[in-house]
Structures are given as C-alpha cells and as structure tokens.
Design an enzyme around this catalytic site. Structure first.
Site, mmCIF file in Angstrom:
data_model
loop_
_atom_site.group_PDB
_atom_site.id
_atom_site.type_symbol
_atom_site.label_atom_id
_atom_site.label_comp_id
_atom_site.label_asym_id
_atom_site.label_seq_id
_atom_site.Cartn_x
_atom_site.Cartn_y
_atom_site.Cartn_z
ATOM 1 N N GLY A 40 0.770 -1.236 0.000
ATOM 2 C CA GLY A 40 0.000 0.000 0.000
ATOM 3 C C GLY A 40 0.799 1.283 0.000
ATOM 4 N N GLY A 48 0.172 1.317 -5.083
ATOM 5 C CA GLY A 48 -0.510 0.895 -3.866
ATOM 6 C C GLY A 48 -1.175 2.028 -3.115
ATOM 7 N NE ARG A 71 6.252 -6.334 2.537
ATOM 8 C CZ ARG A 71 6.861 -6.143 1.371
ATOM 9 N NH1 ARG A 71 6.298 -5.390 0.449
ATOM 10 N NH2 ARG A 71 8.034 -6.692 1.133
ATOM 11 N NE ARG A 100 -2.169 -13.618 -15.345
ATOM 12 C CZ ARG A 100 -2.740 -13.195 -16.470
ATOM 13 N NH1 ARG A 100 -3.130 -14.085 -17.378
ATOM 14 N NH2 ARG A 100 -2.924 -11.903 -16.705
ATOM 15 C CE LYS A 135 3.535 -8.258 -13.532
ATOM 16 N NZ LYS A 135 3.038 -7.068 -14.262
ATOM 17 N N GLY A 157 3.428 1.769 -1.980
ATOM 18 C CA GLY A 157 4.114 1.878 -3.258
ATOM 19 C C GLY A 157 3.454 2.866 -4.206
ATOM 20 C CG HIS A 179 9.076 -4.524 -19.719
ATOM 21 N ND1 HIS A 179 9.015 -4.402 -18.352
ATOM 22 C CD2 HIS A 179 9.358 -5.831 -19.959
ATOM 23 C CE1 HIS A 179 9.255 -5.572 -17.789
ATOM 24 N NE2 HIS A 179 9.475 -6.448 -18.752
#
Length: 311
Positions: free
Chosen positions: A11, A16, A35, A142, A138, A13, A270
């Site tokens: 949260g 986040g 955390r 998943r 990722k 970030g 990317h």
C-alpha cells in the site's frame, strides 16, 4: 449488498497508495498490510499513518512470517497486491507465492487480485530477455492461484501515465520537453495510457463484480488509445508550440541496451514491445472484459487533462 473488506499489500508503493485511496473513496473497509520490512523508512511510516487518519486499518504482517499473513488475510474478503515488478526499483513478483499460500490456508478470500497492472503476461510469451522474466514470474503466480482454486481477477492496465505521458512516450524521460522529442520509429504505433488513480478506481470496481470473476480485465480508456505522435500533438496544442522531432529506429533503440544495467535492460525491452511492436493494441478485447465498457460511469482522465499538470 455489503461492500467487501479489503486488504492492500504494498500500500505504500507507487500504485498501492492510489489503490488505498480508491478503496476508501468507494466506501470499503480497508486494511493495509504494515510489513515489518519497512523498518525505519520514515516516509513509508508517515504514509501508513496518513492512511490510518483517512480511515484505513493497519495490520502487521511479513512475507517472512506465514502466520502473520494468514491472520491478516482472515480479516478480509478481498486481497489486492501491488508490490513492485519494476526491475530498476524493487522486483518482488514471486514474493506473492507466500501470499497465495496464506490465502489458500485461510480459506475465506472471495477474490484475489495479484500484482499485474501492466501488459497481459499471458500474451507476452514471445517477450525479449531480460524483460521477459517479469511476465514469466507473473504467470508462475497465476498458475499457483489457479492450482489453489483461489477466486481471482487479473487487471491489465497497460501504460502508467506518469511513466509514459510524462516523457511524451520517450524511454527514460518523465517530464515533457517544450523543445524537442524523439519518436520511436515513425511514432505511429498506438499505446494505451492510464492515470494511476484511474487504474485503482477501475480495479476496485472489479473486485465485487461477478462478471469479472476468474477473468483478465483490460483497462483501456478509449480516448487514451493513441500513438506517440498523437500524444505529442496534444502537448503541442497545450503549449502552443511545435516541437523539433527526430526519430530513433528499432535497431538503434535495441542497441541502447549495451552497457546498461540488468534492470534498465528489462525496462527497455518492455518499452520496445509497447512502442515498436504495439503489443497493447494488436489484439481485440471483448466487451465483457473491457473495464471502460463494464464501468462507463467512471470519468477517467484523458491524455490532454493529464498533460495539463506539466504546464
């Protein structure tokens, strides 16, 4: 119907913090994982305290303490993870496997939204190294989610506006120039640019929606599907000036990777897939998984509106 209770992991970030705000704005009871690894990072501690002042609940937990994750997960109906997958910052995608284990053990979660929010990794099996690692990891997450039969939604949010629009879609730039711009090739490949708070807004809307259960949802604001040239033209209208333009060929762009750090090479690959290959717009999306059609009431930020902040 009662609104779901939500746990945000990551949260503090870049995305986040916006997810926390959107969750609170939409009236959800919101928990933010505090955390222990944050340690003495005063900025993050102050941000967590500001969340608390806005009505969020802080819950302690750590990826190094399985029991703490299980107890945190038991407090909520929905878990949203926004930990970073950006190599040049903190690449932590596989940490989510520990969260998957906690969710599976807790057994109460009605929906899990893992940290995706970029290109759809299921469509990136052809991606170049070293950036391909992000998509591969990722997909590992998943598979773990689906093997555990955890109800889920995957959110593909395309290009974060701050990273792309801020630099007029130029790699490594986040402030728009009023003098010149380098086009990727001919500058006509289309991308999809989304304000980060809009990403959060759409994401929060999906989590209680039965139409999005166990699906990948694409956040594609129609007015923001534009080529780099079109983005530049919008900026030129805003500043009342035509920029000097040059072009960087595909070959010269890829040559930039030589000598760069691993993290920067990953980011560059990317960018290549988005800006030269057009990986975000070379496929059709059905109405049932297009967030802008599922939630037409969302008044999203257009490219022109976003760029005005730089004037």
């Amino acid at each position: 119907m009662a609104k779901s209770r939500v746990l945000i992991v990551g949260g503090t970030g870049y995305l986040g913090r916006r997810m926390v705000k959107a969750c609170l704005d939409q009236g959800h009871t919101t928990y933010v994982l505090h955390r222990q690894e944050v340690g003495v990072d005063i900025d993050k501690i102050q941000m967590l305290l500001s969340f608390k002042e806005q009505g969020a609940h802080l819950v302690e937990g750590s990826f190094n303490d399985h029991r703490s994750l299980v107890e945190a997960v038991k407090l909520v109906d929905v878990v949203i993870c926004t930990i970073s997958g950006v190599h040049i910052r903190s690449h932590q995608i596989l940490l989510q496997l520990k969260l998957v284990e906690a969710i599976e053990e807790a057994g109460n979660v009605k929906r899990f939204l893992p940290s995706e929010f970029g290109m759809d990794p299921a469509r990136m099996a052809h991606a170049m190294e070293p950036g391909r690692a992000t998509f591969d990891e990722k997909m590992v997450v998943r598979k773990a989610i689906e093997d555990a039969k955890i109800p889920h939604t995957y959110a593909s949010a395309n290009c974060f506006a701050g990273y792309f629009l801020g630099g007029l879609c130029q790699f490594g730039k986040i402030i728009p120039s009023k003098e010149s711009v380098i086009l990727s090739g001919d500058g006509n490949v289309k991308g999809i640019y989304v304000d980060e708070y809009d990403i959060a807004t759409y994401t929060i809307k999906t989590m209680d929606d039965p139409r999005t259960l166990n699906k990948t949802i694409y956040i594609r604001p129609p007015a923001n599907i534009l080529s780099q040239r079109e983005v530049v033209e919008i900026w030129e209208k805003l500043i009342g000036k035509v920029l000097d333009k040059s072009s960087l060929s595909e070959e010269d762009f890829l040559a930039l990777m030589k000598g760069l750090s691993h993290g920067h090479q990953a980011g560059l690959t990317h960018y290549y897939h988005v800006s030269y290959e057009g990986c975000l717009t070379n496929f059709e999306v059905e109405d049932g998984v297009d967030a802008s059609k599922l939630y037409p009431q969302v008044n999203y930020t257009t490219v022109s509106e976003y760029l005005k902040r730089y004037l």
